[in-house]
Structures are given as C-alpha cells and as structure tokens.
Scaffold this active site. Structure first.
Site, PDB file in Angstrom:
ATOM      1  N   ARG A 108       0.818  -1.233   0.000  1.00  0.00           N
ATOM      2  CA  ARG A 108       0.000   0.000   0.000  1.00  0.00           C
ATOM      3  C   ARG A 108       0.844   1.272   0.000  1.00  0.00           C
ATOM      4  NH1 ARG A 108      -2.773  -3.109   3.596  1.00  0.00           N
ATOM      5  NH2 ARG A 108      -4.583  -4.100   2.662  1.00  0.00           N
ATOM      6  N   LYS A 130       2.986  11.774 -11.693  1.00  0.00           N
ATOM      7  CA  LYS A 130       2.177  10.808 -12.464  1.00  0.00           C
ATOM      8  C   LYS A 130       3.022   9.571 -12.687  1.00  0.00           C
ATOM      9  CE  LYS A 130      -0.766  13.769 -15.321  1.00  0.00           C
ATOM     10  NZ  LYS A 130      -1.059  14.158 -16.705  1.00  0.00           N
ATOM     11  N   GLU A 172      10.262  18.283 -25.605  1.00  0.00           N
ATOM     12  CA  GLU A 172       9.533  18.750 -24.404  1.00  0.00           C
ATOM     13  C   GLU A 172      10.077  20.104 -23.927  1.00  0.00           C
ATOM     14  OE1 GLU A 172       6.891  17.162 -23.678  1.00  0.00           O
ATOM     15  OE2 GLU A 172       7.205  15.063 -24.273  1.00  0.00           O
ATOM     16  N   LYS A 214       8.340  22.936 -15.150  1.00  0.00           N
ATOM     17  CA  LYS A 214       7.277  21.929 -15.065  1.00  0.00           C
ATOM     18  C   LYS A 214       6.775  21.810 -13.623  1.00  0.00           C
ATOM     19  CE  LYS A 214       5.578  17.313 -15.781  1.00  0.00           C
ATOM     20  NZ  LYS A 214       5.665  15.966 -16.274  1.00  0.00           N
ATOM     21  N   GLU A 224      -4.486  18.109 -12.365  1.00  0.00           N
ATOM     22  CA  GLU A 224      -4.843  18.439 -13.737  1.00  0.00           C
ATOM     23  C   GLU A 224      -6.288  18.838 -13.959  1.00  0.00           C
ATOM     24  OE1 GLU A 224      -2.764  16.115 -16.644  1.00  0.00           O
ATOM     25  OE2 GLU A 224      -4.056  16.785 -18.260  1.00  0.00           O
ATOM     26  N   ARG A 228      -2.234  22.458 -15.575  1.00  0.00           N
ATOM     27  CA  ARG A 228      -1.393  21.330 -15.986  1.00  0.00           C
ATOM     28  C   ARG A 228      -1.705  20.859 -17.406  1.00  0.00           C
ATOM     29  NH1 ARG A 228       0.584  16.243 -12.130  1.00  0.00           N
ATOM     30  NH2 ARG A 228       2.112  15.496 -13.627  1.00  0.00           N
ATOM     31  N   ASN A 232       0.044  19.587 -22.248  1.00  0.00           N
ATOM     32  CA  ASN A 232      -0.368  18.711 -23.362  1.00  0.00           C
ATOM     33  C   ASN A 232      -0.208  19.385 -24.721  1.00  0.00           C
ATOM     34  OD1 ASN A 232      -1.089  16.690 -21.608  1.00  0.00           O
ATOM     35  ND2 ASN A 232      -3.190  17.439 -21.384  1.00  0.00           N
ATOM     36  N   HIS A 235       0.365  17.429 -27.879  1.00  0.00           N
ATOM     37  CA  HIS A 235       0.187  16.017 -27.555  1.00  0.00           C
ATOM     38  C   HIS A 235      -1.122  15.411 -28.065  1.00  0.00           C
ATOM     39  CE1 HIS A 235       3.746  16.627 -25.203  1.00  0.00           C
ATOM     40  NE2 HIS A 235       3.747  15.389 -24.747  1.00  0.00           N
ATOM     41  N   HIS A 239      -0.048  12.235 -29.859  1.00  0.00           N
ATOM     42  CA  HIS A 239      -0.292  10.854 -29.411  1.00  0.00           C
ATOM     43  C   HIS A 239      -0.875   9.996 -30.526  1.00  0.00           C
ATOM     44  CE1 HIS A 239      -0.249  11.885 -24.871  1.00  0.00           C
ATOM     45  NE2 HIS A 239       0.900  11.388 -25.267  1.00  0.00           N
ATOM     46  N   HIS A 249       8.290   9.640 -29.561  1.00  0.00           N
ATOM     47  CA  HIS A 249       7.414  10.606 -28.907  1.00  0.00           C
ATOM     48  C   HIS A 249       7.786  12.041 -29.307  1.00  0.00           C
ATOM     49  CE1 HIS A 249       4.646  12.107 -25.938  1.00  0.00           C
ATOM     50  NE2 HIS A 249       5.602  12.829 -25.384  1.00  0.00           N
TER      51      HIS A 249
HETATM   52  N1  LIG Z   1       5.044  10.572 -15.648  1.00  0.00           N
HETATM   53  C1  LIG Z   1       5.047  11.569 -16.514  1.00  0.00           C
HETATM   54  O1  LIG Z   1       4.598  12.668 -16.217  1.00  0.00           O
HETATM   55  C2  LIG Z   1       5.613  11.333 -17.876  1.00  0.00           C
HETATM   56  C3  LIG Z   1       5.864  12.425 -18.716  1.00  0.00           C
HETATM   57  C4  LIG Z   1       6.447  12.183 -19.962  1.00  0.00           C
HETATM   58  C5  LIG Z   1       6.742  10.887 -20.345  1.00  0.00           C
HETATM   59  N2  LIG Z   1       6.462   9.851 -19.501  1.00  0.00           N
HETATM   60  C6  LIG Z   1       6.784   8.473 -19.875  1.00  0.00           C
HETATM   61  O2  LIG Z   1       8.195   8.359 -20.028  1.00  0.00           O
HETATM   62  C7  LIG Z   1       8.490   7.354 -20.975  1.00  0.00           C
HETATM   63  C8  LIG Z   1       9.516   7.898 -21.911  1.00  0.00           C
HETATM   64  O3  LIG Z   1      10.664   8.288 -21.192  1.00  0.00           O
HETATM   65  P1  LIG Z   1      12.113   8.149 -21.824  1.00  0.00           P
HETATM   66  O4  LIG Z   1      12.155   8.817 -23.138  1.00  0.00           O
HETATM   67  O5  LIG Z   1      13.094   8.540 -20.807  1.00  0.00           O
HETATM   68  O6  LIG Z   1      12.130   6.601 -22.167  1.00  0.00           O
HETATM   69  P2  LIG Z   1      13.003   5.358 -21.684  1.00  0.00           P
HETATM   70  O7  LIG Z   1      12.920   5.184 -20.226  1.00  0.00           O
HETATM   71  O8  LIG Z   1      12.609   4.247 -22.560  1.00  0.00           O
HETATM   72  O9  LIG Z   1      14.481   5.806 -22.068  1.00  0.00           O
HETATM   73  C9  LIG Z   1      14.822   5.938 -23.419  1.00  0.00           C
HETATM   74  C10 LIG Z   1      15.914   4.961 -23.827  1.00  0.00           C
HETATM   75  O10 LIG Z   1      17.156   5.470 -23.380  1.00  0.00           O
HETATM   76  C11 LIG Z   1      17.800   4.527 -22.540  1.00  0.00           C
HETATM   77  N3  LIG Z   1      18.510   5.319 -21.554  1.00  0.00           N
HETATM   78  C12 LIG Z   1      17.986   6.120 -20.595  1.00  0.00           C
HETATM   79  N4  LIG Z   1      18.959   6.775 -19.966  1.00  0.00           N
HETATM   80  C13 LIG Z   1      20.116   6.379 -20.525  1.00  0.00           C
HETATM   81  C14 LIG Z   1      21.477   6.719 -20.316  1.00  0.00           C
HETATM   82  N5  LIG Z   1      21.848   7.641 -19.425  1.00  0.00           N
HETATM   83  N6  LIG Z   1      22.420   6.104 -21.072  1.00  0.00           N
HETATM   84  C15 LIG Z   1      22.063   5.195 -22.024  1.00  0.00           C
HETATM   85  N7  LIG Z   1      20.792   4.857 -22.295  1.00  0.00           N
HETATM   86  C16 LIG Z   1      19.838   5.450 -21.544  1.00  0.00           C
HETATM   87  C17 LIG Z   1      16.719   3.626 -22.019  1.00  0.00           C
HETATM   88  O11 LIG Z   1      17.231   2.355 -21.694  1.00  0.00           O
HETATM   89  C18 LIG Z   1      15.788   3.570 -23.229  1.00  0.00           C
HETATM   90  O12 LIG Z   1      16.256   2.639 -24.151  1.00  0.00           O
HETATM   91  C19 LIG Z   1       7.184   6.975 -21.638  1.00  0.00           C
HETATM   92  O13 LIG Z   1       6.746   5.732 -21.159  1.00  0.00           O
HETATM   93  C20 LIG Z   1       6.229   8.075 -21.212  1.00  0.00           C
HETATM   94  O14 LIG Z   1       4.893   7.639 -21.103  1.00  0.00           O
HETATM   95  C21 LIG Z   1       5.920  10.058 -18.289  1.00  0.00           C
HETATM   96 ZN   LIG Z   2       5.421  14.344 -23.978  1.00  0.00          ZN
END
Ligand SMILES: NC(=O)c1ccc[n+]([C@@H]2O[C@H](COP(=O)([O-])OP(=O)(O)OC[C@H]3O[C@@H](n4cnc5c(N)ncnc54)[C@H](O)[C@@H]3O)[C@@H](O)[C@H]2O)c1
Ligand SMILES: [Zn+2]
Length: 343
Positions: A108, A130, A172, A214, A224, A228, A232, A235, A239, A249
């Site tokens: 929990r 999030k 972003e 942010k 949101e 917030r 988007n 987006h 999306h 993305h």
């Molecule tokens: N929670 C939120 O508010 C929020 C906001 C935006 C995106 N997201 C989520 O985040 C995800 C995308 O994030 P991302 O682009 O970081 O993706 P990711 O975690 O897949 O990282 C991108 C790639 O880079 C690699 N990587 C990361 N750091 C590295 C480093 N220092 N050296 C070598 N390789 C590295 C990872 O292994 C992966 O292959 C999506 O699932 C999206 O939905 C969440």
């Molecule tokens: Zn985004």
C-alpha cells in the site's frame, strides 16, 4: 550541488541539482534501499550500482506493463522488502513511471525517489508524480498521482544517451518554452543541440530551468484541472500519430506542435509558427509529414476514450503564452483536413 524543495499537496519533494550519483547514499540507507533500473543503464554504469540492492528490468515501452510490475514485486518479496524499503528508480521515464507505480502500491505504498538518466526524464517524466503502466494499446491507462520524495540530477549519465533520445528531450523543452517562457525560447532559437551537448554549464542550467518550469505548473494544479493541461501542447495530435506511424514521442509531438500552432493562427491570431518550426528543425525534430487525416482523426477521437462533442486543445496566443480552447470536433476536423491538404 544545489538543493531545492517543492511542497506538493501530500509530499515535500527535494530536488538535488548538479549532484553526483554517490550522494544517493546520503539520501537513502543502502541496506533499506532497492534500486530499479533497466538493462541499458545497468550495462553502461555497472560500477555505480555496486553495493546497492538492485532490480534490472528490460528496456522499452513494451515492458511498461503489469507483467514487469509483477516481476519487480516478486523480486521485492524475495529480498524481504518491507514497509521501510526505499525504492529508487534510476533511469528514463519508463523506469521512473514504473518505480513510482510499484512504490505506490507495494504494501500500500513505500518511500520512493528518482535519479532520471534520460534528458526527457530529467525535464519531464520524473517530475509531477504521475506514474503508471500501459494496458494493451492504452498508454498510461493505469497508475496513480503520487510524488517521489526526491529527484537527484547527475547529468554525467547523459554521456551514454543515444543521439535520438536527445531530440525527444528537446521536444519537451521546446514545448515548455512555447507555453511558458519566451526568454527560454529565444535562447533555444539562438543555439543548437551541439551547443548544449558540449557546454556542461549551459546544459545544467537548461535542465534545471525546465525541471522547475514543469514543477511550478504541476504545483499549481497537481491533479490536472486546468494549468497542468497546458503541458499537453502538441500532444493531442501527437499521441495519435505516434501510435499510427510508430514515430518517437519527440517526433510525434513536434508535428503535433506545428499543427497546434497553425490551429492557433486560426483561433488566436498566433503569428510565430515559422519561428517554432525553425527551432524544432534546429534540434533535429520533424516539422512536415504526410499523414492520412481520417486515420489520424479517428485515432484522436479514440484516444479521448469517450467521444465528446469537443476537444480541449492547447493553443498559443504568443510564444510563451498558451491557453486551452474547447473546439467542436466538427470544426477541428475541418481545420485539420485543410491544414493537411494545404501542405
Ligand atoms: N510521468 C510523466 O509525467 C511522464 C511524462 C512524460 C513521459 N512519460 C513516460 O516516459 C516514458 C519515456 O521516457 P524516456 O524517453 O526517458 O524513455 P526510456 O525510459 O525508454 O528511455 C529511453 C531509452 O534510453 C535509454 N537510456 C535512458 N537513460 C540512458 C542513459 N543515461 N544512457 C544510455 N541509455 C539510456 C533507455 O534504456 C531507453 O532505451 C514513456 O513511457 C512516457 O509515457 C511520463
Ligand atoms: Zn510528452
């Protein structure tokens, strides 16, 4: 190192900017901490993880699913993790989203914090509380809003970040500038990607500025209801085309932002579409693509889950000034069709 604290509704979040990963042991007791990371980060930084309890997950969006959550939970049980356990997600947005989710539901809820390692996670994904996983075609359908206790920024992780991941982060960053910060936009307009990759102080400043930007938006509207939503920008269409055309993305929201700018010309007399386009271009992001309007539109409607009469679209009045506008589906359809035809 620079520490900053944000008070969100239920938690104080400490931000450690310009920190070294080794500082983590001052924040969390190694004997009670469990690090969650992915295989790519583990391979590149094995040494950093020595002496820490560790769970390594597969990399990639296809693993941001319940099955991975179950695997993590099974390993936590084997490690005899209890309510005092402190989970630390060291990775990109996938790792931080999953860690925040597991941290919210395991027993929990246990303590958790993040060390974002991708540019996108540093300026966006790790911030705001999030978290969650994908279910089938639905991205982030299941999750919670629950803030991490800390964010530790060590930009030396970025040394091994693949080149195309930089563009995702910059999409972003440009979005943030467009919706909130004209000066940041002017800075981005003046420079290019290699400037930040070569110049550590400039990169540090840029990341910190975007993380704070942010955080301030989220603090105003954690759950949101209005402010917030501005995050988007780009987006809604983004999306939809991300899914249909298997774009990254960053690429998808870049095209989404261009479309949103053109819609903004129509509704808010926005005049700077060409500046936004040339800035996206400078950071290796696409601004012109052919897509099939019907497919995109159907996906956009589906993405909203419930098809309503109108969609809340984020538009720009000026660079640095965004607002949401409710646009009737029929009108939106006409505009998007005409934009696509005009290209
Ligand atoms: N929670 C939120 O508010 C929020 C906001 C935006 C995106 N997201 C989520 O985040 C995800 C995308 O994030 P991302 O682009 O970081 O993706 P990711 O975690 O897949 O990282 C991108 C790639 O880079 C690699 N990587 C990361 N750091 C590295 C480093 N220092 N050296 C070598 N390789 C590295 C990872 O292994 C992966 O292959 C999506 O699932 C999206 O939905 C969440
Ligand atoms: Zn985004």
């Amino acid at each position: 190192m620079q520490k900053k604290i944000f008070q969100f509704s239920s938690k104080r979040v400490s931000y450690y900017f310009d920190a070294d990963f080794s500082y983590l042991q001052k924040i969390a007791d190694k004997s009670q901490a469990v690090i969650i990371t992915d295989e790519n980060i583990f391979k590149s930084f094995k040494k950093k993880f020595e002496g820490w309890n560790l769970i390594v997950i597969n990399a990639g969006e296809e693993f941001k699913v319940q099955q991975t959550v179950d695997t993590i939970i099974e390993q936590l049980i084997t490690m005899e993790a209890d309510r005092k356990t402190f989970l630390i997600g060291v990775g990109g947005g996938i790792v931080t989203d999953i860690t925040g989710y597991v941290g919210s539901v395991y027993m929990r809820g246990v303590r958790f914090g993040f060390v974002p390692t991708s540019l996108l996670a540093m300026v966006d994904a790790s911030i705001g509380g999030k978290n969650g996983i994908d279910i089938g075609d639905y991205k982030n359908l299941v999750g919670t809003i629950n803030q991490p206790e800390f964010l530790l920024y060590d930009i030396s992780f970025l040394k091994s970040l693949p080149q195309h991941e930089w563009a995702n982060g910059f999409a972003e960053i440009i979005k943030h500038a467009c919706i909130k910060d004209l000066n940041l936009f002017k800075e981005l307009e003046k420079n290019k990607l290699s400037h930040y990759q070569k110049n550590k102080p400039a990169l540090l400043k840029l990341i910190q500025k975007n993380a704070l930007l942010k955080s301030i938006i989220v603090k105003k509207d954690e759950f949101e209801t209005n402010e917030r939503q501005l995050l988007n920008f780009g987006h809604t269409l983004g999306h939809a085309i991300e899914k249909i055309y298997e774009l990254s993305h960053g690429q998808a929201i870049s095209l989404g932002m261009v479309t949103a700018c053109i819609i903004s010309e129509h509704y808010l007399d926005f005049k700077d579409t060409s500046r936004v386009i040339s800035t996206l271009d400078k950071y290796g992001l696409p601004t012109l693509a052919e897509f099939e309007p019907k497919k995109v539109f159907d996906m956009m409607k589906m993405d909203k889950k419930k098809v309503k009469e109108s969609i809340n679209y984020v538009l720009l009045k000026k660079i640095g000034e965004a607002q949401t506008k409710s646009i009737a589906i029929n009108d939106l359809e006409k505009i998007i069709y005409s934009i696509i035809r005009a290209r």
